[in-house]
Design a protein around this motif. Sequence first.
Motif, mmCIF file in Angstrom:
data_model
loop_
_atom_site.group_PDB
_atom_site.id
_atom_site.type_symbol
_atom_site.label_atom_id
_atom_site.label_comp_id
_atom_site.label_asym_id
_atom_site.label_seq_id
_atom_site.Cartn_x
_atom_site.Cartn_y
_atom_site.Cartn_z
ATOM 1 N N ASP A 109 -2.631 -1.755 11.424
ATOM 2 C CA ASP A 109 -1.207 -2.068 11.443
ATOM 3 C C ASP A 109 -0.438 -0.771 11.667
ATOM 4 N N SER A 110 0.885 -0.881 11.709
ATOM 5 C CA SER A 110 1.707 0.323 11.814
ATOM 6 C C SER A 110 1.586 1.089 10.495
ATOM 7 N N LEU A 111 1.767 2.389 10.563
ATOM 8 C CA LEU A 111 1.697 3.186 9.334
ATOM 9 C C LEU A 111 2.782 2.768 8.349
ATOM 10 N N GLU A 112 3.907 2.303 8.867
ATOM 11 C CA GLU A 112 4.971 1.829 7.980
ATOM 12 C C GLU A 112 4.473 0.658 7.133
ATOM 13 N N ARG A 113 3.829 -0.310 7.761
ATOM 14 C CA ARG A 113 3.326 -1.479 7.021
ATOM 15 C C ARG A 113 2.133 -1.117 6.140
ATOM 16 N N ILE A 114 1.255 -0.263 6.646
ATOM 17 C CA ILE A 114 0.103 0.154 5.837
ATOM 18 C C ILE A 114 0.585 0.838 4.563
ATOM 19 N N GLY A 115 1.582 1.706 4.696
ATOM 20 C CA GLY A 115 2.110 2.429 3.538
ATOM 21 C C GLY A 115 2.712 1.532 2.476
ATOM 22 N N LYS A 116 3.082 0.317 2.851
ATOM 23 C CA LYS A 116 3.671 -0.627 1.892
ATOM 24 C C LYS A 116 2.637 -1.535 1.237
ATOM 25 N N ARG A 117 1.391 -1.462 1.680
ATOM 26 C CA ARG A 117 0.347 -2.293 1.069
ATOM 27 C C ARG A 117 0.115 -1.810 -0.363
ATOM 28 N N PRO A 118 0.062 -2.724 -1.325
ATOM 29 C CA PRO A 118 -0.088 -2.307 -2.730
ATOM 30 C C PRO A 118 -1.319 -1.437 -2.985
ATOM 31 N N GLY A 119 -2.458 -1.803 -2.426
ATOM 32 C CA GLY A 119 -3.667 -1.016 -2.652
ATOM 33 C C GLY A 119 -3.579 0.367 -2.045
ATOM 34 N N PHE A 120 -2.935 0.454 -0.899
ATOM 35 C CA PHE A 120 -2.805 1.732 -0.212
ATOM 36 C C PHE A 120 -1.856 2.653 -0.963
ATOM 37 N N SER A 121 -0.698 2.128 -1.341
ATOM 38 C CA SER A 121 0.260 2.983 -2.054
ATOM 39 C C SER A 121 -0.267 3.356 -3.440
ATOM 40 N N ARG A 122 -1.004 2.444 -4.083
ATOM 41 C CA ARG A 122 -1.603 2.756 -5.393
ATOM 42 C C ARG A 122 -2.595 3.918 -5.242
ATOM 43 N N ALA A 123 -3.429 3.863 -4.208
ATOM 44 C CA ALA A 123 -4.399 4.940 -3.973
ATOM 45 C C ALA A 123 -3.682 6.254 -3.667
ATOM 46 N N ALA A 124 -2.627 6.184 -2.878
ATOM 47 C CA ALA A 124 -1.888 7.400 -2.527
ATOM 48 C C ALA A 124 -1.280 8.050 -3.768
ATOM 49 N N ALA A 128 -5.817 9.433 -4.272
ATOM 50 C CA ALA A 128 -7.092 8.940 -3.760
ATOM 51 C C ALA A 128 -6.913 8.419 -2.338
ATOM 52 N N LEU A 129 -6.055 9.104 -1.573
ATOM 53 C CA LEU A 129 -5.807 8.775 -0.173
ATOM 54 C C LEU A 129 -6.479 9.849 0.674
ATOM 55 N N GLY A 134 -10.127 14.990 4.942
ATOM 56 C CA GLY A 134 -10.113 15.114 3.486
ATOM 57 C C GLY A 134 -8.905 14.443 2.858
ATOM 58 N N ARG A 135 -8.611 14.875 1.646
ATOM 59 C CA ARG A 135 -7.535 14.276 0.859
ATOM 60 C C ARG A 135 -6.186 14.454 1.552
ATOM 61 N N LEU A 136 -5.383 13.388 1.512
ATOM 62 C CA LEU A 136 -4.022 13.423 2.048
ATOM 63 C C LEU A 136 -3.040 13.239 0.903
ATOM 64 N N ALA A 137 -2.070 14.106 0.832
ATOM 65 C CA ALA A 137 -0.988 13.912 -0.132
ATOM 66 C C ALA A 137 -0.039 12.858 0.439
ATOM 67 N N PHE A 141 1.177 11.968 4.430
ATOM 68 C CA PHE A 141 1.169 10.664 5.077
ATOM 69 C C PHE A 141 2.565 10.340 5.605
ATOM 70 N N GLY A 142 3.585 10.697 4.845
ATOM 71 C CA GLY A 142 4.962 10.424 5.238
ATOM 72 C C GLY A 142 5.412 11.174 6.480
ATOM 73 N N ARG A 143 4.695 12.213 6.859
ATOM 74 C CA ARG A 143 5.057 12.994 8.054
ATOM 75 C C ARG A 143 4.561 12.363 9.351
ATOM 76 N N PHE A 144 3.633 11.410 9.249
ATOM 77 C CA PHE A 144 3.133 10.746 10.451
ATOM 78 C C PHE A 144 4.207 9.823 11.015
ATOM 79 N N ASP A 145 4.130 9.569 12.301
ATOM 80 C CA ASP A 145 5.034 8.625 12.953
ATOM 81 C C ASP A 145 4.785 7.242 12.363
ATOM 82 N N ARG A 146 5.766 6.680 11.706
ATOM 83 C CA ARG A 146 5.624 5.397 11.006
ATOM 84 C C ARG A 146 5.320 4.245 11.959
#
Length: 189
Positions: A109-124, A128-129, A134-137, A141-146
């Motif tokens: 999906d778009s990074l905007e939608r992925i970033g809103k997924r509960p499991g993804f944001s919880r890991a971030a 644990a993203l 390697g590890r992403l803060a 992640f917010g610097r990528f084109d959404r």
Amino acid sequence: MVAAVEPGWYDDGTGAMRWWDGSRWTEDFADFGFGVELRTSAVPASAPTAAGWYDDGRGRMRWWDGRRWTAQSRFSGGEQAYAGVVVDGRWIHLGELSQPIAGVVAVVDSLERIGKRPGFSRAAHAKALFGPRGRLAWRQFGRFDRRALGLAIESADQAWITFPPAGDEAGARRFASWITASADHYRNR
């Protein structure tokens, strides 16, 4: 009856990744942020003594230098790979990270939608993203084109993000669907 858990690196319930030898926790801890780094000088009891290629218990062969596992690895030859993600039987890998495939979910999906997924944001937020390097803060992640297309792999305690080749959304969706189907297959075994 509880099924036996295979030896491997697992969250020990405290948030630490710890080696399970198949019957008990050992004193070996790992940080999978930027490659495997043992937090203890202890060598796992099952570690080989001579340098060479050995099964690391995570679906791949790794080079043992006589004292520790190195970052060099190779797979069985029957693996499927796409955008840096490698699936080799019951294991899924991204860079130095490996985990059993059972229980993961893959989405494109778009990074905007992925970033809103509960499991993804919880890991971030739990730090644990991970990306291929390697590890992403969360701020990284917010610097990528959404609007960019991402392939996200989510499990109960971590999330991985990688980027499909430009113009191959259909291939990315097929691969994500295959990962999720494989995860369901092994989850139910």
